[in-house]
Design a protein around this motif. Structure first.
Motif, mmCIF file in Angstrom:
data_model
loop_
_atom_site.group_PDB
_atom_site.id
_atom_site.type_symbol
_atom_site.label_atom_id
_atom_site.label_comp_id
_atom_site.label_asym_id
_atom_site.label_seq_id
_atom_site.Cartn_x
_atom_site.Cartn_y
_atom_site.Cartn_z
ATOM 1 N N THR A 13 26.331 42.510 44.323
ATOM 2 C CA THR A 13 27.262 41.518 44.866
ATOM 3 C C THR A 13 28.471 42.188 45.510
ATOM 4 O O THR A 13 29.070 43.099 44.938
ATOM 5 N N THR A 14 28.838 41.717 46.706
ATOM 6 C CA THR A 14 29.972 42.295 47.426
ATOM 7 C C THR A 14 31.059 41.266 47.728
ATOM 8 O O THR A 14 32.051 41.587 48.393
ATOM 9 N N TRP A 15 30.888 40.020 47.266
ATOM 10 C CA TRP A 15 31.908 38.998 47.488
ATOM 11 C C TRP A 15 31.945 38.026 46.314
ATOM 12 O O TRP A 15 30.908 37.621 45.798
ATOM 13 N N MET A 16 33.161 37.708 45.879
ATOM 14 C CA MET A 16 33.363 36.676 44.864
ATOM 15 C C MET A 16 34.568 35.839 45.277
ATOM 16 O O MET A 16 35.380 36.244 46.117
ATOM 17 N N GLU A 17 34.700 34.680 44.670
ATOM 18 C CA GLU A 17 35.805 33.782 45.023
ATOM 19 C C GLU A 17 37.144 34.370 44.575
ATOM 20 O O GLU A 17 37.213 35.086 43.566
ATOM 21 N N PRO A 18 38.226 34.063 45.292
ATOM 22 C CA PRO A 18 39.551 34.611 44.944
ATOM 23 C C PRO A 18 39.981 34.284 43.512
ATOM 24 O O PRO A 18 40.640 35.103 42.861
ATOM 25 N N GLU A 19 39.600 33.097 43.018
ATOM 26 C CA GLU A 19 39.967 32.718 41.653
ATOM 27 C C GLU A 19 39.344 33.660 40.633
ATOM 28 O O GLU A 19 39.975 34.022 39.636
ATOM 29 N N CYS A 20 38.111 34.084 40.923
ATOM 30 C CA CYS A 20 37.457 35.028 40.010
ATOM 31 C C CYS A 20 38.076 36.412 40.138
ATOM 32 O O CYS A 20 38.221 37.134 39.156
ATOM 33 N N ASP A 21 38.466 36.778 41.361
ATOM 34 C CA ASP A 21 39.161 38.057 41.553
ATOM 35 C C ASP A 21 40.431 38.113 40.703
ATOM 36 O O ASP A 21 40.763 39.149 40.124
ATOM 37 N N LYS A 22 41.154 36.994 40.625
ATOM 38 C CA LYS A 22 42.378 36.940 39.814
ATOM 39 C C LYS A 22 42.061 37.148 38.335
ATOM 40 O O LYS A 22 42.768 37.865 37.624
ATOM 41 N N LEU A 23 40.981 36.517 37.851
ATOM 42 C CA LEU A 23 40.580 36.687 36.454
ATOM 43 C C LEU A 23 40.213 38.143 36.171
ATOM 44 O O LEU A 23 40.534 38.681 35.108
ATOM 45 N N ILE A 24 39.536 38.761 37.121
ATOM 46 C CA ILE A 24 39.138 40.162 36.955
ATOM 47 C C ILE A 24 40.380 41.050 36.832
ATOM 48 O O ILE A 24 40.462 41.896 35.927
ATOM 49 N N MET A 25 41.342 40.865 37.700
ATOM 50 C CA MET A 25 42.545 41.694 37.661
ATOM 51 C C MET A 25 43.366 41.417 36.400
ATOM 52 O O MET A 25 43.986 42.326 35.838
ATOM 53 N N ALA A 26 43.356 40.175 35.921
ATOM 54 C CA ALA A 26 44.127 39.830 34.727
ATOM 55 C C ALA A 26 43.534 40.448 33.467
ATOM 56 O O ALA A 26 44.242 40.642 32.461
ATOM 57 N N SER A 27 42.236 40.779 33.496
ATOM 58 C CA SER A 27 41.567 41.308 32.299
ATOM 59 C C SER A 27 41.127 42.757 32.461
ATOM 60 O O SER A 27 40.408 43.289 31.615
ATOM 61 N N VAL A 28 41.577 43.412 33.543
ATOM 62 C CA VAL A 28 41.099 44.762 33.822
ATOM 63 C C VAL A 28 41.560 45.767 32.763
ATOM 64 O O VAL A 28 40.960 46.831 32.597
ATOM 65 N N ASN A 29 42.614 45.418 31.994
ATOM 66 C CA ASN A 29 43.120 46.343 30.965
ATOM 67 C C ASN A 29 42.592 46.043 29.570
ATOM 68 O O ASN A 29 43.045 46.625 28.589
#
Length: 501
Positions: free
Chosen positions: A66-82
């Motif tokens: 997968t090379t594209w996801m919705e912006p809302e999911c991108d936000k969740l990913i960045m919020a949990s990256v740590n």
């Protein structure tokens, strides 16, 4: 992970950056840690500048990932990256989301679960780790059974087709299991169930079937394999099981081929792996392995730790890893639901048909892929006497497309194929544009050899014959090699001119 190797010239051992020069004047060593710190802006700019030379992931038609996801999911990913996925006591909600994903996928694969029964499975970094875990479970169960019967257990083997992904070659080599491969043949590029069952013996820990071959997207006939293996087990008294590698097809078949029997509806299927980062629609870094029941995962393979807090069971090859992809998978499952996944997969299939029909209309290609399977188009040249699939692949990069060319495994290694994987972000417009670009490439390839042939014929005629010299006629192979040599020079000259603006 690729092994490290250096590609810089001996005279170029530093990293230089034009834009970062306002922050730092000195060059940075390329393969050693610099002695001093640099400003964060400079570090960012240096790396960003180099990354511009990477290909465009959206135009990488070689990859299933997968090379594209919705912006809302991108936000969740960045919020949990740590968040460390393994710290279950510290991040109990993340652990709960993983368990929900396992159960959703198990139900999707028709696991025989009771009303309040919990599914058995685990999230992994991808299907490769999932396959290693499933293989270890099969090996341990087989060893225990052999020991209980007083029989030797030092020569386990596994049966697969020659079309399997490289992780199926890694598992036997890393964990000392003999690999038995069913060879392919022209026109049949997946494992033949009859030949696979013939290879099964008392030391076979499982037969691996592929739901979506990497080579041409075709689904192997798991139902026929189950029926043939059931008969053999009855005749011999063995209990040889099946593992289904559904890395690509596991998130496709349930939605657009619901009547296809390949999963836990078949009694010999004991475990299934699937890649969340392929048609599970999550960025790279998530896979799943599901077992039919608790009895199919030996308890001694599960470790229990308490130094992170409460007692925590773990069955993985690695330990620490990020939580982002698990959370992203849960987002996709609840965001899209069955209806949404069905729409995405149907759209991929429709765009695959558009591309296939466009290639067929050119009259230049044979289609190797099947209509039922992973949405991709695998195709080869009808006439490769003057140019081949590798040249087509190379020239398509001028338009930004990354389309792989490769040879089939034994015994079909004389077949060369181009493959385009249709992902969610590959639209009908892009499919039509790709066909147009392929036609341009074919036109260039077909015009160039004509000029080459003319040069060869001119150089071979004339003065020698007039002076009575003996002219040795070239064989077809010699002529082809000469054409290829001149053609390569022609391509290299064009590459040099591409940089001129």
């Amino acid at each position: 992970m690729a092994l490290s190797k250096t590609t810089a010239l001996d005279t170029d051992v530093s990293v230089h950056s034009t834009f970062a020069s306002r922050y730092v004047r000195a060059s940075l060593p390329r393969f050693r840690m610099p002695e001093n710190s640099i400003p964060k802006e400079a570090a960012y700019q240096i790396i960003n500048d180099e990354l511009m030379l990477d290909g465009n992931p959206r135009l990488n038609l070689a990859s299933f990932v997968t090379t594209w996801m919705e912006p809302e999911c991108d936000k969740l990913i960045m919020a949990s990256v740590n968040k460390n996925y393994v710290d279950m006591d510290e991040y109990p909600v993340t652990t709960e989301l993983q368990n929900r994903c396992v159960n959703m996928i198990a139900h999707l694969f028709n696991a025989p679960l009771g009303e309040s029964e919990t599914a058995v499975g685990v999230g992994t970094v991808g299907s490769s780790e999932a396959i290693m875990l499933a293989g270890l479970a099969f090996k341990r169960k087989w060893q225990k059974k052999r020991k209980a019967e007083g029989k030797p257990c030092d020569q386990p083997n596994i049966v697969t087709g020659a079309n399997v992904q490289v992780c199926w070659e890694k598992f036997p080599r890393y964990f000392e299991v003999e690999l038995k491969e069913v060879k392919l043949r022209e026109g049949y590029y997946v494992m033949d169930p009859e030949k696979a069952v013939e290879m099964v013996d008392e030391n076979t820990i499982c037969v691996a079937a592929i739901l979506g071959s990497t080579l041409n997207g075709e689904f192997e006939d798991v139902k026929l394999l189950n029926d043939l293996l059931t008969e053999k087990n009855k005749e011999t008294g063995w209990e040889t099981p099946i593992h289904v590698d559904a890395a690509s097809g596991g998130f496709i078949a349930p939605f657009i081929y619901p009547d296809l029997e390949w999963d836990f509806r078949l009694p010999l299927v004991k475990s299934i792996n699937v890649s969340g980062h392929k048609y599970g629609l999550v960025y790279a870094g998530i896979g799943w392995v599901i077992w039919r029941s608790k009895e199919d995962l030996p308890e001694e393979l599960i470790f229990h730790i308490n130094y992170l807090g409460a007692d925590q069971p773990t069955f993985t090859l690695n330990f620490s890893k990020g939580s982002s992809q698990v959370i992203a998978q849960y987002y996709q499952l609840i965001r899209l639901g069955f209806e949404g996944y069905k729409n995405v997969m149907e759209n991929c299939r429709d765009n695959m048909r558009v591309l296939k029909e466009g290639l067929e209309l050119t009259g230049r290609f044979d289609i190797i892929s099947k209509d039922i399977g992973v949405p991709l188009v695998a195709f080869s040249l009808k006439d490769s006497s003057t140019h081949n699939e590798f040249e087509v692949s190379d020239m398509l990069r001028r338009f930004g497309w990354i389309v792989p060319a490769y040879t089939m495994p034994p015994d079909a290694q004389h077949i060369t194929v181009l493959r385009v994987v249709i992902r969610e972000d590959f639209s009908r417009t892009l499919a039509e544009r790709l066909v147009n670009n392929i036609q341009k490439v074919m036109h260039e390839l077909e015009t160039a050899p004509c000029k080459v042939c003319a040069r060869i014929s001119i150089s071979g005629d004339g003065d020698d014959e007039q002076h009575g010299a003996v002219v040795v006629k070239k064989t077809a192979l010699e002529t082809q090699r000469e054409i290829t040599t001149i053609w390569r020079k022609f391509v290299m000259e064009k590459k040099k001119m591409n940089g001129v603006c």
